[in-house]
Write a protein that holds these residues in place. Structure first.
Motif, PDB file in Angstrom:
ATOM      1  N   ARG A 152      61.616  74.430 -33.467  1.00 22.78           N
ATOM      2  CA  ARG A 152      60.319  75.054 -33.719  1.00 22.78           C
ATOM      3  C   ARG A 152      59.197  74.310 -32.994  1.00 22.78           C
ATOM      4  NH1 ARG A 152      58.884  78.520 -37.700  1.00 22.78           N
ATOM      5  NH2 ARG A 152      60.690  78.015 -38.996  1.00 22.78           N
ATOM      6  N   ALA A 153      59.318  72.987 -32.899  1.00 23.29           N
ATOM      7  CA  ALA A 153      58.298  72.181 -32.228  1.00 23.29           C
ATOM      8  C   ALA A 153      58.854  70.787 -31.985  1.00 23.29           C
ATOM      9  CB  ALA A 153      57.025  72.107 -33.066  1.00 23.29           C
ATOM     10  N   GLU A 154      58.223  70.065 -31.058  1.00 23.65           N
ATOM     11  CA  GLU A 154      58.591  68.678 -30.783  1.00 23.65           C
ATOM     12  C   GLU A 154      57.355  67.924 -30.333  1.00 23.65           C
ATOM     13  OE1 GLU A 154      61.678  69.305 -27.944  1.00 23.65           O
ATOM     14  OE2 GLU A 154      60.298  69.434 -26.242  1.00 23.65           O
ATOM     15  N   PHE A 155      57.364  66.609 -30.580  1.00 16.68           N
ATOM     16  CA  PHE A 155      56.149  65.829 -30.398  1.00 16.68           C
ATOM     17  C   PHE A 155      56.528  64.362 -30.261  1.00 16.68           C
ATOM     18  CE2 PHE A 155      52.144  63.924 -32.062  1.00 16.68           C
ATOM     19  CZ  PHE A 155      51.229  64.627 -31.299  1.00 16.68           C
ATOM     20  N   HIS A 156      55.918  63.673 -29.311  1.00 18.64           N
ATOM     21  CA  HIS A 156      56.153  62.234 -29.159  1.00 18.64           C
ATOM     22  C   HIS A 156      55.071  61.479 -29.922  1.00 18.64           C
ATOM     23  CE1 HIS A 156      57.638  58.546 -27.373  1.00 18.64           C
ATOM     24  NE2 HIS A 156      56.404  58.236 -27.014  1.00 18.64           N
ATOM     25  N   VAL A 157      55.474  60.762 -30.963  1.00 18.10           N
ATOM     26  CA  VAL A 157      54.521  60.035 -31.797  1.00 18.10           C
ATOM     27  C   VAL A 157      54.087  58.735 -31.128  1.00 18.10           C
ATOM     28  CG1 VAL A 157      54.176  58.946 -34.052  1.00 18.10           C
ATOM     29  CG2 VAL A 157      55.498  61.056 -33.877  1.00 18.10           C
ATOM     30  N   GLY A 158      55.024  58.062 -30.460  1.00 23.10           N
ATOM     31  CA  GLY A 158      54.711  56.784 -29.836  1.00 23.10           C
ATOM     32  C   GLY A 158      55.033  55.595 -30.712  1.00 23.10           C
ATOM     33  N   ALA A 159      55.672  55.845 -31.860  1.00 27.73           N
ATOM     34  CA  ALA A 159      56.083  54.780 -32.774  1.00 27.73           C
ATOM     35  C   ALA A 159      57.283  55.279 -33.572  1.00 27.73           C
ATOM     36  CB  ALA A 159      54.944  54.381 -33.709  1.00 27.73           C
ATOM     37  N   HIS A 160      58.072  54.343 -34.077  1.00 26.06           N
ATOM     38  CA  HIS A 160      59.244  54.715 -34.862  1.00 26.06           C
ATOM     39  C   HIS A 160      58.820  55.141 -36.270  1.00 26.06           C
ATOM     40  CE1 HIS A 160      61.417  52.053 -31.862  1.00 26.06           C
ATOM     41  NE2 HIS A 160      62.104  53.179 -31.815  1.00 26.06           N
ATOM     42  N   VAL A 161      59.030  56.401 -36.593  1.00 26.57           N
ATOM     43  CA  VAL A 161      58.723  56.913 -37.929  1.00 26.57           C
ATOM     44  C   VAL A 161      59.921  56.639 -38.832  1.00 26.57           C
ATOM     45  CG1 VAL A 161      58.171  58.947 -39.297  1.00 26.57           C
ATOM     46  CG2 VAL A 161      57.215  58.694 -36.999  1.00 26.57           C
ATOM     47  N   THR A 162      59.703  55.883 -39.894  1.00 25.80           N
ATOM     48  CA  THR A 162      60.802  55.470 -40.767  1.00 25.80           C
ATOM     49  C   THR A 162      60.795  56.165 -42.122  1.00 25.80           C
ATOM     50  OG1 THR A 162      59.460  53.600 -41.528  1.00 25.80           O
ATOM     51  CG2 THR A 162      60.979  53.205 -39.698  1.00 25.80           C
ATOM     52  N   LYS A 163      59.706  56.866 -42.451  1.00 25.07           N
ATOM     53  CA  LYS A 163      59.643  57.511 -43.763  1.00 25.07           C
ATOM     54  C   LYS A 163      58.657  58.667 -43.743  1.00 25.07           C
ATOM     55  CE  LYS A 163      60.321  58.100 -48.181  1.00 25.07           C
ATOM     56  NZ  LYS A 163      61.613  58.638 -48.688  1.00 25.07           N
ATOM     57  N   PHE A 164      59.079  59.803 -44.335  1.00 27.96           N
ATOM     58  CA  PHE A 164      58.200  60.942 -44.560  1.00 27.96           C
ATOM     59  C   PHE A 164      57.981  61.101 -46.063  1.00 27.96           C
ATOM     60  CE2 PHE A 164      60.205  62.185 -40.501  1.00 27.96           C
ATOM     61  CZ  PHE A 164      59.077  62.451 -39.745  1.00 27.96           C
ATOM     62  N   LEU A 165      56.759  61.428 -46.442  1.00 21.96           N
ATOM     63  CA  LEU A 165      56.428  61.681 -47.841  1.00 21.96           C
ATOM     64  C   LEU A 165      55.810  63.065 -47.950  1.00 21.96           C
ATOM     65  CD1 LEU A 165      56.182  60.691 -50.783  1.00 21.96           C
ATOM     66  CD2 LEU A 165      53.942  59.742 -50.174  1.00 21.96           C
ATOM     67  N   ARG A 166      56.436  63.945 -48.733  1.00 18.66           N
ATOM     68  CA  ARG A 166      55.975  65.330 -48.859  1.00 18.66           C
ATOM     69  C   ARG A 166      54.904  65.429 -49.932  1.00 18.66           C
ATOM     70  NH1 ARG A 166      60.817  67.673 -49.380  1.00 18.66           N
ATOM     71  NH2 ARG A 166      60.737  68.030 -51.612  1.00 18.66           N
ATOM     72  N   LEU A 167      53.728  65.946 -49.548  1.00 15.57           N
ATOM     73  CA  LEU A 167      52.592  66.079 -50.458  1.00 15.57           C
ATOM     74  C   LEU A 167      52.084  67.513 -50.441  1.00 15.57           C
ATOM     75  CD1 LEU A 167      50.605  62.859 -49.439  1.00 15.57           C
ATOM     76  CD2 LEU A 167      52.105  63.127 -51.419  1.00 15.57           C
ATOM     77  N   GLN A 168      51.796  68.049 -51.616  1.00 13.14           N
ATOM     78  CA  GLN A 168      51.316  69.426 -51.697  1.00 13.14           C
ATOM     79  C   GLN A 168      49.860  69.517 -51.259  1.00 13.14           C
ATOM     80  OE1 GLN A 168      52.019  71.347 -55.445  1.00 13.14           O
ATOM     81  NE2 GLN A 168      51.735  73.381 -54.585  1.00 13.14           N
TER      82      GLN A 168
END
Length: 305
Positions: free
Chosen positions: A171-187
């Motif tokens: 659906r999409a792709e993106f270069h953040v430029g850093a290692h993402v180690t955790k996602f937190l889902r917030l409403q």
């Protein structure tokens, strides 16, 4: 007296303990062991699935049911992952991230006690973190990798490109430029709370993902309605040329998906860079008006974004 149930993991001993913590006002914490069990291999991830305990141990995930005195395995899945590094749950859907084999999308059917593979990414990807991104009735699968990219996939059973639903699509792709180690889902707050909200754009079941990186930075990925996205995307394209960049570097080139000695087919351009968009409000008023004028038909509607 307040009672809580807590899970502790011991990767060295390849076992897990179910313990009970009692908080008593007149005394310190009291911890007592309720149940322990050894497994073959280290436990890499845990998750709760409709009152059951989902455990990832090496290449296998096992779903356990607590009977009141012990944990019994009721289902398992070990089709092809090498080493599971993350588990995420939404209702009866499971997102599984593998250390080398990208992500897997599974479902749990309690009636037949079965973990079933719905689709997967057939490419190779070293997963760092995974999570579900929810936008109303749309469910997306998001993953970060070793090369500091973030990719968003979706499950499309009826599309021919998905090989009859076996393959998840980009659906999409993106270069953040850093290692993402955790996602937190917030409403997110409903869009109707904003003034001048677009009619029909109200979605109460909408979540954003807050993420953290190894270099200490934090970021956010949030869904947008189609009209807002088109406006911001048009503005972003103008800002690439209108804003002076550090050392003359091109932000569009930096945000492209990075692959290491692998052929990669570019995914859809479906993400806007808020870091670049923030430069707009810092421009002089004359430059802002000039950019908006170039956007032609968006001149009168741009202030509503």
């Amino acid at each position: 007296m307040c009672k809580r149930m807590m899970l502790l993991r011991e990767g060295v001993c390849s076992c897990f303990l179910l313990v009970k913590i009692q908080i008593i006002q007149t005394s310190p914490f009291q911890v007592s062991e309720v149940y322990s069990k050894e497994l073959k291999g280290a436990i890499s991830s845990l998750a709760s699935l409709q009152g059951h305990l989902l455990i990832a141990s090496g290449p296998k995930i096992i779903l356990h049911k607590w009977t009141g005195s012990e944990l019994n395995g009721v289902a398992f899945f070990d089709a092809s992952p090498l080493y599971v590094v993350s588990l995420n749950i939404v209702k009866n859907f499971i997102l599984l991230g593998d250390i080398h084999k990208s992500i897997y999308f599974l479902s749990w059917k309690e009636q037949v006690s079965q973990l079933r593979l719905l689709a997967k990414d057939f490419g190779s990807l070293d997963c760092f973190a995974t999570e579900f991104l929810i936008d109303g009735s749309t469910l997306s699968l998001i993953v970060s990798d070793e090369l500091k990219n973030v990719q968003i996939f979706y499950y499309a059973l009826k599309m021919s490109e998905s090989w009859k639903g076996q393959k998840i699509l980009s659906r999409a792709e993106f270069h953040v430029g850093a290692h993402v180690t955790k996602f937190l889902r917030l409403q997110m707050f409903p869009t109707s709370d904003r003034t001048n909200a677009t009619p029909g754009s109200d979605k109460t079941n909408r979540f954003a993902l807050l993420f953290g990186t190894l270099d200490g930075s934090i970021g956010c990925i949030a869904p947008l309605d189609e009209l807002t996205f088109r406006r911001l995307q048009s503005l972003q394209k103008k800002l690439v040329d209108a804003v002076p960049h550090v050392a003359g570097l091109n932000p569009r080139s930096f945000r492209r998906f990075h692959s290491y000695r692998k052929a990669h087919r570019p995914g859809p351009d479906s993400i806007v860079d808020c870091k670049l968009l923030c430069h707009y409000e810092m421009l002089p008023l004359e430059d802002q008006l000039e950019i908006v004028t170039r956007l032609e038909r968006l001149v009168h509607r741009f202030s509503q974004v």
